[in-house]
Enzyme design. Structure first.
Site, mmCIF file in Angstrom:
data_model
loop_
_atom_site.group_PDB
_atom_site.id
_atom_site.type_symbol
_atom_site.label_atom_id
_atom_site.label_comp_id
_atom_site.label_asym_id
_atom_site.label_seq_id
_atom_site.Cartn_x
_atom_site.Cartn_y
_atom_site.Cartn_z
ATOM 1 C CG LEU A 1 3.326 -1.798 7.811
ATOM 2 C CD1 LEU A 1 3.992 -1.898 6.894
ATOM 3 C CD2 LEU A 1 3.571 -1.068 8.955
ATOM 4 C CG LEU B 1 -0.623 -2.326 1.391
ATOM 5 C CD1 LEU B 1 -1.123 -2.761 3.293
ATOM 6 C CD2 LEU B 1 -1.446 -1.228 1.427
ATOM 7 C CB SER B 2 4.608 1.813 0.593
ATOM 8 O OG SER B 2 3.999 2.386 1.489
ATOM 9 C CD GLU B 3 8.163 -0.035 3.436
ATOM 10 O OE1 GLU B 3 8.706 -1.699 3.788
ATOM 11 O OE2 GLU B 3 8.159 0.368 2.640
ATOM 12 C CB THR B 4 3.897 -6.153 3.154
ATOM 13 O OG1 THR B 4 2.695 -6.066 1.885
ATOM 14 C CG2 THR B 4 3.287 -7.968 3.701
#
Length: 57
Positions: free
Chosen positions: A22, A45-48
């Site tokens: 993350l 990325l899947s999360e920011t």
């Protein structure tokens, strides 16, 4: 060009270097929504996460 500090952290990790990476921008003040979308896409990325300074009141 402005400098924005960030950290890559692993969440939901049960072991070192496990979990999901993350990106966390600790002070995103001055970034537009479009900037944030482009940055998130660049990191892939899947999360920011983008944190903004709170009000002093």
């Amino acid at each position: 060009m402005s400098v924005y500090r960030y950290r890559i952290v692993n969440v939901f990790a049960e072991q070192r270097f496990g979990g999901n990476p993350l990106a966390v921008f600790t002070d995103a003040g001055g970034l537009s929504e479009q900037d944030m979308q482009l940055i998130a896409r660049q990191f892939n990325l899947s999360e920011t996460v983008f944190l903004f300074p709170g009000d002093a009141e």
